[in-house]
Design a protein around this motif. Structure first.
Motif, short mmCIF file in Angstrom:
data_model
loop_
_atom_site.label_atom_id
_atom_site.label_comp_id
_atom_site.label_asym_id
_atom_site.label_seq_id
_atom_site.Cartn_x
_atom_site.Cartn_y
_atom_site.Cartn_z
N GLY A 142 -3.52 -10.94 3.21
CA GLY A 142 -4.78 -10.26 3.55
C GLY A 142 -5.56 -9.91 2.30
N PHE A 143 -6.89 -10.04 2.38
CA PHE A 143 -7.75 -9.73 1.23
C PHE A 143 -8.49 -8.42 1.46
N ARG A 144 -8.66 -7.63 0.39
CA ARG A 144 -9.59 -6.49 0.52
C ARG A 144 -10.99 -7.09 0.45
N LEU A 145 -11.69 -7.00 1.58
CA LEU A 145 -12.89 -7.81 1.72
C LEU A 145 -14.09 -7.30 0.91
N ASP A 146 -13.99 -6.06 0.35
CA ASP A 146 -15.10 -5.64 -0.51
C ASP A 146 -14.76 -5.86 -1.98
N HIS A 147 -13.67 -6.55 -2.25
CA HIS A 147 -13.30 -6.90 -3.62
C HIS A 147 -14.28 -7.99 -4.10
N PRO A 148 -14.77 -7.87 -5.33
CA PRO A 148 -15.77 -8.86 -5.79
C PRO A 148 -15.31 -10.31 -5.66
N PHE A 149 -14.01 -10.56 -5.83
CA PHE A 149 -13.54 -11.96 -5.72
C PHE A 149 -13.55 -12.44 -4.27
N PHE A 150 -13.27 -11.53 -3.36
CA PHE A 150 -13.00 -11.98 -1.98
C PHE A 150 -14.14 -11.73 -0.99
N VAL A 178 -1.27 -9.33 -6.03
CA VAL A 178 -0.94 -9.20 -4.61
C VAL A 178 0.19 -8.18 -4.49
N LEU A 179 0.09 -7.32 -3.49
CA LEU A 179 1.12 -6.31 -3.27
C LEU A 179 1.93 -6.67 -2.03
N THR A 180 3.21 -6.37 -2.09
CA THR A 180 4.03 -6.45 -0.88
C THR A 180 5.15 -5.43 -0.99
N ASN A 181 5.86 -5.24 0.12
CA ASN A 181 6.89 -4.19 0.07
C ASN A 181 8.22 -4.73 -0.42
N ALA A 182 8.94 -3.89 -1.17
CA ALA A 182 10.25 -4.28 -1.68
C ALA A 182 11.23 -4.31 -0.51
N ILE A 223 2.57 1.94 1.34
CA ILE A 223 1.66 2.29 2.42
C ILE A 223 0.75 3.46 2.03
N ASN A 224 1.37 4.52 1.52
CA ASN A 224 0.60 5.75 1.30
C ASN A 224 -0.29 5.71 0.07
N GLU A 225 0.22 5.12 -1.01
CA GLU A 225 -0.54 5.16 -2.27
C GLU A 225 -1.47 3.96 -2.44
N PHE A 226 -1.20 2.88 -1.74
CA PHE A 226 -2.00 1.67 -1.98
C PHE A 226 -2.74 1.20 -0.73
N VAL A 227 -2.00 0.96 0.35
CA VAL A 227 -2.66 0.40 1.54
C VAL A 227 -3.65 1.40 2.13
N LYS A 228 -3.19 2.64 2.37
CA LYS A 228 -4.07 3.64 3.00
C LYS A 228 -5.26 3.97 2.11
N LYS A 229 -5.04 3.95 0.78
CA LYS A 229 -6.13 4.29 -0.14
C LYS A 229 -6.95 3.06 -0.50
N ARG A 230 -6.60 1.92 0.11
CA ARG A 230 -7.31 0.67 -0.15
C ARG A 230 -7.29 0.30 -1.63
N LYS A 231 -6.17 0.64 -2.29
CA LYS A 231 -6.06 0.32 -3.71
C LYS A 231 -5.27 -0.98 -3.87
N PHE A 232 -5.88 -2.08 -3.45
CA PHE A 232 -5.20 -3.37 -3.61
C PHE A 232 -6.25 -4.47 -3.66
N ASP A 233 -5.87 -5.59 -4.27
CA ASP A 233 -6.75 -6.76 -4.24
C ASP A 233 -6.43 -7.58 -2.98
N ALA A 234 -5.11 -7.81 -2.82
CA ALA A 234 -4.65 -8.58 -1.66
C ALA A 234 -3.24 -8.12 -1.34
#
Lengths: 548, 324
Positions: free
Chosen positions: A292-300, A383-387, A421-432
């Protein structure tokens, strides 16, 4: 093994792989003799392994797979999904929906008794409904019931639910386990009642026998079950937290069934010894993995870049490398074989040349080191994913190498689940990100794709917003007409395929293995557990002879 | 001596409060929480549900209020109720797992002592011989082998190929229908591998410790005197040397008291043993604050008590320390 348990959990993050299969039944070698005719006999026990322990028996207040599986032996809903994933009556004999879609009338079965011999009536349904909307009940499944304006019981075997506006997922929500009013009415908080914590009493095919926390849970067949006495006399679920131990227990005869990993299925069970004792099955699960891409990211932001990714990723290589070939490519949020699956959406065959062309159209040109550049900025992202999810990390690694071939540098970062989930996904702090969804038979995916669901605690993480999709999502959930719904969801899939907010990667197969003595297992779109009460072991082959 | 014990006992509650305060803050600072476990990525979980759940668990109150409440309950030995859906009392959950963990740890500790002490003594007395070197290599190999790997190898050999021992769990399915002798045998067969794996890693430490103590004692003047008096070596070693060399072992045993209730997560997971380690691990993973705090307090208390027992035991055994 669990009976199909369709709580209204339409979408849930992948924790365990359970679900249905595509219409094309694929049988493992050795499965053909499943059809061998034997005489059904009562008795024997099925011993299964479970990674987790039960945390409670009332599924309205639990959220883990083990608890829902246990509840599915003990309780029933008004409706359930049949083998072809169509809703059919469970505690309800039949139902009708008014033409305006605002009233559902359920006609209940008349011969049903709770495990303590008290008759089941509409009073139990009313009671369950009230508990579901009660502020004292800590349930995540109350929302569907809050759409109801009023529930009435004209007589002991009729229940009428009135809605302000038609709501198609409502029907599925009545698959919620119905609770015994006579045992629970004295508890203001059903979570703290013995029905949840120690002695569940339901209407289901199995009665609760024993629970040793952390060790095992035992169910005995209910001889008075309204659909007929189950053949298998006892089900024992042993808590075995480790996958490797579970596999060794299976091979040594300590348990009779388990869900294999792709590695176990394709490499570690292809022996004469295993084939002699076990039968393997495979069917497509209700789970898919996506990038999944963060759609407001300049690349995506640019659709062409996302489409380039879709061409740059070789899904077949992913399926071969991660799943040993035991999965299927997906093109959208519905798996092949689902009644709303659209086979004619835009496809993105693996084509690095085309990917580079699309990137060039979007202004990305190869730099001196071969990495794509635009306005002096290199195409490098994380890209982020869960351990702890091996298949996702492998997926990330393969994609990393595939993207490098078209000049895109992708870093991989794996994070502990809660932090992720809490620090990155919910805060939308990711590129993909690489994640998965577990979807049910109900096609409504409003929460994932609606532009109104982009808040921190909501599920449209990528920030997808499309006015037509919003309109279609609303239309799809406001009609009971299957043809109209199909049309809406077909169009949604076309738009998603065009826009590529996710690159939809693959759906893994569920890979159960069972001891050969069990007969009557017939894979279908709903999986294998839909007809569990009809499974049996021929008299001569019964292993545990105490349970007859 | 009594004054010393009194002072040490007085410090324990103060230490418990300090430890619990730090733990409480750290746990609450960890990402995620019990609400997230139930609600994250679940489309059915509305904002209202999250709020309701917060209030249900009392998480809507400030952290200092929650800590004060928790401490107040602890004063009456009430560890509160688990956040798990079954909502059972934390103490009940811990209590039902104590016999399992305690039993296995006591057995593995006994195994360590029975094997390591004689091994250490013999290695010291026969220092530099082939036996000494071989046993040194053997125990260090044992120390280096990962427990989970050893466990899996044993399971494959004894469980799958030979079929002599059950692979996991505590009892067979038919356990309840067995007679008393059958039940004892069944339980014993289930415990062989877990006890061996739990004890195997500890052999190295204890045997080397015993060996070095013994070497130190053997070099003392009184041993030389005993030998000079013409006492047979066996008597010198067993009557004079071993007694003194065993003194530090008392300390080690005292320090292992908290470990007796600290379940080892890895081997409990591999052998599917419902012990305290597993319970604590599940508590952490599901952010079950009351359960985590309950386990921590019990472990902290046992650690402090173990230290005290070790010191007191040492003082009782060694007159030199008492006079100091």
């Amino acid at each position: 093994m669990r009976r199909a348990n369709f709580l209204p959990v339409a979408i849930f993050l992948v924790a365990a792989l359970t679900g249905g299969c595509s219409g094309d039944k694929k049988e493992a070698p050795g499965a053909a003799d499943a059809a061998r005719q034997d005489t059904p006999a009562y008795g024997d026990a099925l011993v299964e392994g479970s990674i987790g322990d039960v945390s409670g028996f009332i599924s309205a207040v639990t959220s883990d797979t083990a608890s829902h599986a246990a509840a599915s032996y003990i309780f029933n809903g008004l409706v359930k999904y049949d083998k072809d994933l169509k809703l059919e009556g469970d505690l309800a004999e039949s139902w009708e929906v008014t033409p305006d879609g605002k009233k559902i009338t359920f006609h209940l079965r008349k011969n049903v008794k709770w495990h303590d011999n008290v008759p089941f009536t509409s009073g139990d349904v009313l009671f369950t409904y009230r508990k579901m909307i009660d502020p004292n009940t800590p349930t995540a499944y109350g929302e569907s019931f809050k759409q109801v304006r009023r529930v009435t019981a004209p007589d002991a075997y009729t229940v009428v639910a009135d809605y302000d506006k038609p709501y198609a997922p409502a029907l599925e929500s009545w698959g919620m386990n119905i609770l015994p009013k006579h045992l629970l009415e004295k508890y203001p908080d059903i979570k703290r009642s013995p029905i949840n914590t120690s002695r569940p009493i339901g209407t289901g095919p199995y009665r609760f026998a024993e629970w040793k926390p952390g060790e095992k849970i035992v169910f005995d067949a209910n001889p008075d079950y309204f659909e007929g006495r189950p053949y298998i006399g006892r089900v024992v679920t042993r808590v075995i937290p480790d996958q490797a131990t579970t596999f060794l227990e299976l091979k040594s005869g300590g348990i009779d069934s388990m869900t294999l990993t792709p590695l176990q299925y394709s490499r570690q069970t292809e022996t004469e010894e295993f084939r002699k004792n076990f039968r393997k099955y495979r069917y497509l699960s209700f789970v898919y993995t996506y990038l999944g891409f963060r759609l407001d990211h300049p690349f995506f932001k640019d659709k062409r870049v996302r489409q380039a990714f879709a061409h740059a990723i070789n899904k077949k290589e992913l399926i071969d490398g991660v799943l040993f070939g035991l999965g299927r490519e997906v093109t959208g949020p519905y798996k092949p074989g689902h009644w709303v699956y659209n086979p004619n959406v835009r496809l993105y065959p693996y084509d690095p040349g085309k990917a580079k062309g699309l990137l060039a159209e979007a202004g990305w040109k190869p730099g001196a080191d071969g990495t794509m550049e635009k306005e002096g900025r290199k195409f490098a992202f994380t890209v982020l994913t869960n351990a702890g999810n091996e298949s996702r990390s492998k997926t990330a690694t393969i994609i990393q190498q595939q993207l490098a071939a078209v000049g895109i540098r992708m870093e991989i970062r794996t994070l502990e689940w809660a932090a992720f989930i809490n620090e990155f996904v919910k805060k939308r702090k990711f590129d993909a990100l690489i994640l998965g969804w577990s979807t049910g038979p109900e096609p409504d995916q409003f929460d994932i794709w609606s532009s109104t669901k982009t808040g921190p605690d909501e599920l449209n993480h990528v920030g997808f917003a499309n006015a037509e999709v919003d309109r279609l999502l609303e239309a799809g959930r406001r009609t009971f007409d299957m043809e109209k719904r199909r049309k809406a969801y077909f169009r949604i899939q076309e738009i998603l395929a065009e826009e590529q907010p996710y690159v939809f990667l693959y759906a893994p197969e569920t890979l159960p293995a069972f001891h050969k003595r069990f007969r009557g297992i017939e894979p279908a779109p709903a999986g294998i557990s839909y007809n569990f009460i009809k499974w049996y072991v021929p008299k001569a082959e019964q292993k545990y002879t105490t349970y007859r | 001596m009594l004054g010393y014990i009194g002072r040490r006992l007085f410090v324990i509650p103060v230490m418990i409060v300090g430890i619990s305060l730090i733990s409480f803050v750290v746990i609450n600072m960890a990402p995620g929480g019990p609400i997230g476990i139930a609600a994250d990525l679940n489309p059915k979980a509305t904002a209202e549900y999250r709020e309701r759940l917060k209030a249900y668990y009392g998480l809507d109150k400030p952290i200092y209020v929650r800590y004060a409440n928790w401490l107040g309950r602890l004063a009456t030995f009430d560890f509160g109720e688990s956040f798990a859906p079954d909502g059972r009392k934390v103490w009940d959950k811990i209590r039902e797992r104590i016999p399992v963990t305690l039993g296995i740890n006591v057995l593995s500790e006994a195994l360590i002592l029975i094997v390591a002490v004689p091994l250490g003594i013999y290695s010291a007395v026969r220092r530099g011989t082939l036996f000494d070197r071989a046993s040194t290599v053997a125990v260090f190999v044992g120390f280096a082998v990962p427990g989970f790997w050893l466990a899996l190898l044993l399971m494959i050999l004894f469980g799958v190929h030979l079929g002599w021992l059950p692979i996991s769990g505590l009892t067979s399915l038919e356990h309840d229908s067995m007679n008393l002798a059958g039940k004892i045998l069944d339980r014993a067969r289930h415990l062989v591998m877990p006890v061996f794996v739990a004890g195997f890693g500890g052999l190295a430490g204890m045997s080397r410790y015993m060996r070095s103590n013994m070497l130190e004692v053997i070099r003392q003047d009184y041993i030389a005197t005993a030998k000079a008096k013409g006492l047979p070596e066996r008597k010198v070693v067993l009557r004079h040397a071993v007694r003194n060399a065993l003194l530090p072992v008392i300390t080690i045993l005292g320090l292992s008291v908290p470990g007796l209730l600290g379940g080892a997560v890895i081997f409990e997971t591999i052998f599917a043993i419902p012990g305290l380690g597993q319970l604590y691990y599940q508590g952490v993973m599901s952010r079950d604050y009351p359960l985590i705090m309950g386990s921590l307090v019990i472990t902290a208390f046992l650690t402090l008590l173990g230290n005290l027992l070790a010191d007191v035991g040492y003082a009782l055994a060694d007159p030199r320390i008492r006079t100091e």
